[in-house]
Scaffold this active site. Structure first.
Site, mmCIF file in Angstrom:
data_model
loop_
_atom_site.group_PDB
_atom_site.id
_atom_site.type_symbol
_atom_site.label_atom_id
_atom_site.label_comp_id
_atom_site.label_asym_id
_atom_site.label_seq_id
_atom_site.Cartn_x
_atom_site.Cartn_y
_atom_site.Cartn_z
ATOM 1 N N TRP A 49 -9.728 -9.900 -16.942
ATOM 2 C CA TRP A 49 -9.823 -10.786 -15.770
ATOM 3 C C TRP A 49 -8.986 -12.033 -15.961
ATOM 4 O O TRP A 49 -8.362 -12.527 -15.015
ATOM 5 C CB TRP A 49 -11.288 -11.109 -15.454
ATOM 6 C CG TRP A 49 -12.066 -9.858 -15.206
ATOM 7 C CD1 TRP A 49 -13.011 -9.296 -15.997
ATOM 8 C CD2 TRP A 49 -11.902 -8.957 -14.095
ATOM 9 N NE1 TRP A 49 -13.447 -8.118 -15.460
ATOM 10 C CE2 TRP A 49 -12.797 -7.881 -14.297
ATOM 11 C CE3 TRP A 49 -11.099 -8.964 -12.962
ATOM 12 C CZ2 TRP A 49 -12.902 -6.821 -13.397
ATOM 13 C CZ3 TRP A 49 -11.198 -7.903 -12.060
ATOM 14 C CH2 TRP A 49 -12.088 -6.852 -12.279
ATOM 15 N N ASP A 61 -13.402 -19.410 -14.654
ATOM 16 C CA ASP A 61 -14.037 -18.265 -14.020
ATOM 17 C C ASP A 61 -15.345 -18.019 -14.778
ATOM 18 O O ASP A 61 -15.337 -17.600 -15.927
ATOM 19 C CB ASP A 61 -13.089 -17.055 -14.144
ATOM 20 C CG ASP A 61 -13.706 -15.766 -13.618
ATOM 21 O OD1 ASP A 61 -14.892 -15.760 -13.257
ATOM 22 O OD2 ASP A 61 -12.982 -14.749 -13.596
ATOM 23 N N LYS A 119 -23.325 -10.622 -10.466
ATOM 24 C CA LYS A 119 -23.980 -10.471 -11.774
ATOM 25 C C LYS A 119 -25.274 -11.293 -11.789
ATOM 26 O O LYS A 119 -26.355 -10.740 -11.738
ATOM 27 C CB LYS A 119 -23.041 -10.882 -12.893
ATOM 28 C CG LYS A 119 -21.808 -9.963 -12.943
ATOM 29 C CD LYS A 119 -20.580 -10.722 -13.210
ATOM 30 C CE LYS A 119 -19.272 -10.018 -12.980
ATOM 31 N NZ LYS A 119 -19.114 -8.620 -13.195
#
Ligand code: PMP
Length: 364
Positions: free
Chosen positions: A102, A172, A196
């Site tokens: 990511w 992030d 999540k």
């Protein structure tokens, strides 16, 4: 069917209490005679949901007044573009760290808009650790410094914040937000996909310092799509267009639930206990091995291997049959991965450890 133990990296398990409350309110929310999905986003009822959810998040994370909370869309991946488009200002460069899939995607997207200085990378070692930082590699003229707090696929986490002076930290936090208290004032901007620890996929929470909102208002690149402008999102109370109303409602229920449990100190206590139990087992096992060095280990995502692909596969299948799903590791690491987000309790992790112990005995 009874609920299974879901160790998915995301979308992942939500607290049962939240799902049950949403189910009870599904056809009639607060005597409105409609579900939240059917109500106008301009209605009093929805405005109440929106504002309470933001107030609760502010309380939970202790977000200072000089920060705004934005609800945006397009998942965390859309932020990979929104960050440079809004925050470059007059600068043409940003610092990035490459600590996983990511992080790599974020920096590749940013390359479309600016010069990306990759300060450190752990790619050569399959991202199995957080690299040391050499300050002489930082660009003093960077508009911001980007890192991925928790690397979902590789199970690593920054346990010490980069020291960047006046260059704002942008992170992030998709896979570890709300897992423990953090000092929001150390960051310029935090973004997190919801699927999540927050709620349904698609929704993104952005926490932004107000001077950076001003920067986006004055200096966002003219090509920036209106929907990606931080200032416009803030000025419109996260409702420039029809927001993902049901996702915001579920996120609000999760925030309320966490406050009731005792907030993020309590979550940290629970998450540390869960992680200690699982890593403790792995470190003592002769069959299984955690892939990340201890000082960089994630509290949320725990990858581990047997060293034998067939055995890994057998273990994942046996776990599924025993009601523990989504334990297959990401293809780039192989093996297994247990994601143990807030909604997975200690009893769930204990059940997994008991299973792994038995599997080891029966297969060695
Ligand atoms: N960042 C991290 C750390 C992630 O774990 C993920 C997804 N698992 C993403 C970004 C991408 O999120 P989305 O699918 O919401 O775009």
């Amino acid at each position: 069917m009874a609920r299974v133990l879901n160790f998915s990296a995301g979308p992942s398990q939500l607290p049962l209490e939240v799902l049950e409350k949403a189910a009870a309110e599904m056809t009639d929310y607060g005597n409105t005679g409609t579900s939240v999905m059917e109500m106008s986003h301009r209605s009093k009822a929805f405005e109440g949901i929106l504002h309470k959810s933001k107030d609760d998040l502010r309380k939970l994370m202790n977000i200072p007044e000089n920060y705004d909370i934005l609800y945006m869309q397009g998942g965390a991946s859309t932020q990979f573009a929104a960050v440079p488009l809004n925050l470059l200002g007059d600068k043409d460069a940003a610092d990035y760290t490459d600590t996983g899939t990511w992080a790599d995607k974020a920096l590749k997207e940013a390359k479309k808009y600016c010069n990306v200085n990759v300060v450190a990378s752990s790619k050569a070692e399959t991202y199995n650790h957080i690299p040391d930082l050499d300050k002489s590699k930082f660009n003093p003229n960077a508009a911001y410094f980007h890192f991925t707090t928790n690397n979902t696929i590789f199970g690593t986490k920054w346990n010490k914040l980069p020291e960047t002076g006046n260059v704002p930290l942008v992170t992030d936090m998709s896979s570890c937000i709300l897992s423990e208290p953090i000092d929001v004032s150390k960051y310029g901007l935090i973004y997190a996909g919801a699927q999540k620890n927050i709620g349904p996929a698609g929704l993104v929470v952005v926490i932004i310092r107000k001077d950076l909102l001003e920067l986006s208002k004055e200096k966002a690149k003219t090509m920036t799509p209106t929907m990606l402008r931080y200032d416009i999102c803030a000025e419109n109370d996260s409702m420039y267009n029809t927001p993902p109303t049901y996702s915001i409602y579920i996120a609000g229920l999760v925030f309320e639930h966490l406050l009731k449990l005792g907030g993020l100190e309590e979550m940290k206590k629970r998450n540390v206990a869960k992680a200690n139990l699982l890593y403790g087992f792995l470190d003592n096992s002769k069959m299984f091995k955690a892939t990340v060095r201890p000082q960089d280990r994630s509290l949320m995502n725990v990858p581990f291997v047997t060293g034998n692909e067939e055995l890994d596969d057998k273990c994942v299948k046996a776990a599924t049959a025993a009601g523990m799903i989504n334990l297959k590791g990401h293809r780039s690491v192989g093996g297994l991965r247990a994601s143990i987000y807030n909604a997975m309790d200690l009893a769930g992790v204990q059940t997994l450890v008991n299973f792994l112990e038995k599997f080891e005995k029966e297969n060695s």
